[in-house]
Design a protein around this motif. Sequence first.
Motif, mmCIF file in Angstrom:
data_model
loop_
_atom_site.group_PDB
_atom_site.id
_atom_site.type_symbol
_atom_site.label_atom_id
_atom_site.label_comp_id
_atom_site.label_asym_id
_atom_site.label_seq_id
_atom_site.Cartn_x
_atom_site.Cartn_y
_atom_site.Cartn_z
ATOM 1 N N SER A 214 0.813 -1.218 0.000
ATOM 2 C CA SER A 214 0.000 0.000 0.000
ATOM 3 C C SER A 214 0.844 1.264 0.000
ATOM 4 N N ARG A 215 2.149 1.113 0.234
ATOM 5 C CA ARG A 215 3.024 2.277 0.357
ATOM 6 C C ARG A 215 4.096 2.324 -0.733
ATOM 7 N N ARG A 216 3.899 1.597 -1.830
ATOM 8 C CA ARG A 216 4.851 1.681 -2.935
ATOM 9 C C ARG A 216 4.766 3.049 -3.600
ATOM 10 N N ASN A 217 5.860 3.454 -4.225
ATOM 11 C CA ASN A 217 5.824 4.697 -4.986
ATOM 12 C C ASN A 217 5.428 4.419 -6.441
ATOM 13 N N THR A 218 5.431 5.439 -7.263
ATOM 14 C CA THR A 218 4.943 5.282 -8.637
ATOM 15 C C THR A 218 5.857 4.414 -9.498
ATOM 16 N N GLU A 219 7.108 4.207 -9.074
ATOM 17 C CA GLU A 219 8.008 3.317 -9.807
ATOM 18 C C GLU A 219 7.746 1.847 -9.508
ATOM 19 N N GLY A 220 6.953 1.587 -8.473
ATOM 20 C CA GLY A 220 6.750 0.209 -8.052
ATOM 21 C C GLY A 220 7.793 -0.264 -7.065
ATOM 22 N N ILE A 221 8.574 0.680 -6.497
ATOM 23 C CA ILE A 221 9.509 0.339 -5.424
ATOM 24 C C ILE A 221 9.148 1.191 -4.208
ATOM 25 N N TRP A 222 10.086 1.385 -3.289
ATOM 26 C CA TRP A 222 9.744 2.045 -2.036
ATOM 27 C C TRP A 222 10.675 3.216 -1.770
ATOM 28 N N ASP A 223 10.097 4.243 -1.140
ATOM 29 C CA ASP A 223 10.886 5.398 -0.740
ATOM 30 C C ASP A 223 11.663 5.077 0.529
ATOM 31 N N CYS A 224 12.631 5.923 0.847
ATOM 32 C CA CYS A 224 13.492 5.667 2.004
ATOM 33 C C CYS A 224 12.656 5.492 3.272
ATOM 34 N N TYR A 225 11.631 6.288 3.425
ATOM 35 C CA TYR A 225 10.634 6.103 4.481
ATOM 36 C C TYR A 225 9.301 5.846 3.791
ATOM 37 N N LEU A 226 8.750 4.667 4.008
ATOM 38 C CA LEU A 226 7.539 4.262 3.303
ATOM 39 C C LEU A 226 6.408 5.243 3.581
ATOM 40 N N GLY A 227 5.760 5.673 2.506
ATOM 41 C CA GLY A 227 4.669 6.623 2.626
ATOM 42 C C GLY A 227 5.122 8.060 2.714
ATOM 43 N N GLU A 228 6.432 8.311 2.574
ATOM 44 C CA GLU A 228 6.963 9.673 2.618
ATOM 45 C C GLU A 228 7.755 9.924 1.336
ATOM 46 N N PRO A 229 7.087 10.235 0.240
ATOM 47 C CA PRO A 229 7.776 10.378 -1.053
ATOM 48 C C PRO A 229 8.839 11.457 -1.064
ATOM 49 N N GLU A 230 8.750 12.421 -0.172
ATOM 50 C CA GLU A 230 9.762 13.478 -0.135
ATOM 51 C C GLU A 230 11.140 12.935 0.265
ATOM 52 N N THR A 231 11.195 11.729 0.840
ATOM 53 C CA THR A 231 12.488 11.139 1.205
ATOM 54 C C THR A 231 13.144 10.422 0.037
ATOM 55 N N GLY A 232 12.442 10.233 -1.075
ATOM 56 C CA GLY A 232 13.043 9.700 -2.287
ATOM 57 C C GLY A 232 13.164 8.188 -2.318
ATOM 58 N N ALA A 233 13.180 7.637 -3.527
ATOM 59 C CA ALA A 233 13.296 6.189 -3.710
ATOM 60 C C ALA A 233 14.587 5.674 -3.074
ATOM 61 N N GLU A 234 14.506 4.481 -2.483
ATOM 62 C CA GLU A 234 15.659 3.869 -1.820
ATOM 63 C C GLU A 234 15.744 2.423 -2.288
ATOM 64 N N THR A 235 16.832 2.069 -2.969
ATOM 65 C CA THR A 235 16.868 0.812 -3.706
ATOM 66 C C THR A 235 17.262 -0.392 -2.873
ATOM 67 N N CYS A 236 18.135 -0.213 -1.891
ATOM 68 C CA CYS A 236 18.575 -1.351 -1.091
ATOM 69 C C CYS A 236 17.406 -1.932 -0.309
ATOM 70 N N GLY A 237 16.683 -1.068 0.407
ATOM 71 C CA GLY A 237 15.499 -1.537 1.122
ATOM 72 C C GLY A 237 14.450 -2.094 0.192
ATOM 73 N N SER A 238 14.299 -1.471 -0.985
ATOM 74 C CA SER A 238 13.321 -1.960 -1.958
ATOM 75 C C SER A 238 13.653 -3.370 -2.417
ATOM 76 N N ALA A 239 14.934 -3.631 -2.690
ATOM 77 C CA ALA A 239 15.341 -4.979 -3.106
ATOM 78 C C ALA A 239 15.066 -5.992 -2.000
ATOM 79 N N GLY A 240 15.305 -5.602 -0.746
ATOM 80 C CA GLY A 240 15.056 -6.519 0.357
ATOM 81 C C GLY A 240 13.580 -6.809 0.561
ATOM 82 N N ILE A 241 12.742 -5.767 0.489
ATOM 83 C CA ILE A 241 11.296 -5.980 0.613
ATOM 84 C C ILE A 241 10.806 -6.874 -0.513
ATOM 85 N N ALA A 242 11.229 -6.582 -1.744
ATOM 86 C CA ALA A 242 10.789 -7.383 -2.886
ATOM 87 C C ALA A 242 11.265 -8.824 -2.777
#
Length: 491
Positions: free
Chosen positions: A376-404
Amino acid sequence: MASTTAVHPDVHAPSVPFPADKRTPLDWSVAPVTAHSEGAPTLLEWPRAVAPAAGRLRLFVACDLRAAVRVEARSARTGRLLTTYDIRYPDCHQPYDAPLTPKAAQLALAEGILLRLAEEPSDSADPAADPPPTLWIFAGSQAPPERRPVLLLDRTATLDPPGALHRTLTGIGSVQPFGWMEGCVLDALYDLAVTFPRDGLARTALSEHLALYFPDGTLRYEDPRGRPADDRVYGIEATLPYAVLAKLNPLDPALSRAIESWRVRTDDTGCVKDVPTTAEGSYTVAYPMAAIAHRTDEALREAALRQLHSRRERLCTGTNLHLRLLPDGTRVYRNWARAYSWYLLGLVRTLTELGDEADTAGLWDEARRVAALALSRRNTEGIWDCYLGEPETGAETCGSAGIAAALALGTEQGRFDTFREGAAALRAWEALAETYLTEDGWLSGSSPSNKGGEELQRGGYRMLSGVGNGLMGQLGAALVRLGAVKDWTQP
């Protein structure tokens, strides 16, 4: 995406003693980068018979640094500033790239490069302030080529980024500091070896990595501050590699070291922790406990489950997940992407090891709850921001890879929905591989380690990530087993 030509320089560094309380990792050779007031610069010189092109100059940090520094790269004869590095709170083995224009690359090849730490201008600096701390990088013949400074020049041929990821992972260049960082890579190598039984590269790399840290059966490594920590476990993050050791050899005597470290760090409620309770423990403690127990050691099995229950109780508040619960009751790093990664990956991997028993059902429910929150907290790229649900913190790839990776592994176990969590894992893989994998197989777009605090995490600073490579390897292997992607390890 363009491929690169890699050209290693000769390195001439000033004679500066390595910190007395620390040790050079793996006995690999290193070189200092110092401030002007501290001595001569470090000189990089390349062979002349290389055609210049735009590219990047890559350095690998060789010792933990609890500070932010700026490195200037200047042409050796004319002193022209060619590029700079913004290095903040780096870990050992951390790579940093700095861009070079075609003209800058031409000057670098013709004159060489001088590396020096930048100091504050004299009109704004505190005259009593200390110079920037020495930055140590890998260099010299006793460091493997994959760790030495390298000029990466852009060329025209195309290259498949996932294939490059496989080549990077299955070599000595993917090694990370022993503990949670190396554990992420070891899990990837083990998964690749199992997923592709004929993948001799993954099996060889797995053996080579373990031999670096367990020569002659003894544990030899440095703690996160670069201090020798031979034959002891510095904290709960250091026991993740024992999961793969247990899978390779359930009778390995080295496993007793992890078990003893858990015993001495168990609080009066049965939670294994250092000072704070952390989400990392779901992955770095519960999972290796379960791998060692392997469904037959009832005491360890119960202890592994207790780690998951304790962290659910202490770190989850409503729809929020925190990285840490401090002794004073404060919770910090709310909905941080890597907290989600460690918590959810730990749940899925631990429960998978423990098998389909009645005592795991409630925790699988918890995994599905957290997975749904993540979706429910993915960003428009289909990955996750550094703080989920806070798009102003920007996409964060390491955490995104781990969640995925956790979503894909849970789907493989039949615990998540193929068309929901499984599809989300696939979309994340595609987004990360297409946009964030470099042409030579490094995951870009990761926030730094959290020793710089939450302000640094929220500020948009990003870098390459060896841990992210490991998590991407875990994700990619799981997606192949699910039949969602083709064999991406082949060229």
